[in-house]
Design a protein around this motif. Sequence first.
Motif, short mmCIF file in Angstrom:
data_model
loop_
_atom_site.label_atom_id
_atom_site.label_comp_id
_atom_site.label_asym_id
_atom_site.label_seq_id
_atom_site.Cartn_x
_atom_site.Cartn_y
_atom_site.Cartn_z
N VAL A 199 22.43 50.27 42.33
CA VAL A 199 23.72 50.73 41.80
C VAL A 199 24.86 49.94 42.42
N SER A 200 24.82 49.72 43.72
CA SER A 200 25.91 48.97 44.36
C SER A 200 25.92 47.51 43.90
N SER A 201 24.75 46.93 43.62
CA SER A 201 24.69 45.57 43.10
C SER A 201 25.30 45.48 41.70
N VAL A 202 25.01 46.45 40.87
CA VAL A 202 25.57 46.48 39.52
C VAL A 202 27.09 46.66 39.57
N ILE A 203 27.56 47.50 40.45
CA ILE A 203 29.01 47.72 40.59
C ILE A 203 29.69 46.44 41.07
N SER A 204 29.10 45.76 42.04
CA SER A 204 29.67 44.50 42.54
C SER A 204 29.70 43.43 41.45
N TRP A 205 28.61 43.32 40.70
CA TRP A 205 28.54 42.35 39.61
C TRP A 205 29.61 42.64 38.57
N ASN A 206 29.79 43.91 38.22
CA ASN A 206 30.77 44.28 37.21
C ASN A 206 32.19 44.01 37.70
N ASP A 207 32.47 44.28 38.96
CA ASP A 207 33.79 43.97 39.52
C ASP A 207 34.08 42.47 39.47
N ALA A 208 33.09 41.66 39.81
CA ALA A 208 33.25 40.21 39.77
C ALA A 208 33.48 39.74 38.34
N ARG A 209 32.76 40.32 37.41
CA ARG A 209 32.92 39.95 35.99
C ARG A 209 34.32 40.29 35.48
N LYS A 210 34.81 41.47 35.83
CA LYS A 210 36.16 41.88 35.40
C LYS A 210 37.23 40.99 36.03
N THR A 211 37.06 40.66 37.31
CA THR A 211 38.02 39.80 37.99
C THR A 211 38.06 38.43 37.35
N TYR A 212 36.90 37.85 37.09
CA TYR A 212 36.82 36.54 36.46
C TYR A 212 37.47 36.57 35.08
N LYS A 213 37.18 37.60 34.32
CA LYS A 213 37.74 37.71 32.96
C LYS A 213 39.27 37.81 33.01
N ALA A 214 39.79 38.63 33.92
CA ALA A 214 41.24 38.79 34.02
C ALA A 214 41.91 37.49 34.46
N LEU A 215 41.34 36.82 35.45
CA LEU A 215 41.94 35.57 35.93
C LEU A 215 41.81 34.45 34.92
N SER A 216 40.72 34.44 34.17
CA SER A 216 40.53 33.36 33.19
C SER A 216 41.49 33.48 32.02
N GLN A 217 42.08 34.63 31.82
CA GLN A 217 43.04 34.81 30.73
C GLN A 217 44.45 34.35 31.11
N LEU A 218 44.67 34.04 32.38
CA LEU A 218 45.97 33.55 32.82
C LEU A 218 46.12 32.07 32.47
N THR A 219 47.35 31.66 32.27
CA THR A 219 47.62 30.24 32.01
C THR A 219 47.58 29.47 33.32
N ALA A 220 47.55 28.14 33.21
CA ALA A 220 47.53 27.29 34.41
C ALA A 220 48.79 27.51 35.24
N HIS A 221 49.92 27.72 34.57
CA HIS A 221 51.17 27.96 35.29
C HIS A 221 51.12 29.29 36.05
#
Length: 68
Positions: free
Chosen positions: A28-50
Amino acid sequence: MAILDLSRAVDRNGPISDAISRFVYMVVSSVISWNDARKTYKALSQLTAHELDDIGLCRGDLDSISRK
């Protein structure tokens, strides 16, 4: 119709139940960590270079930042 009998005492102090509890907790803790990393990556990847530059990041940093 199923009935759940909660009146019986269950020995939850055995070594097998401890191992199962640790395993379930680890999964369960591994799945939670993976999901947090996925959400963080998705949110940051939607930002522009600026926008990334404003917070001191570049596109190459996204993998390492999301995994921390």
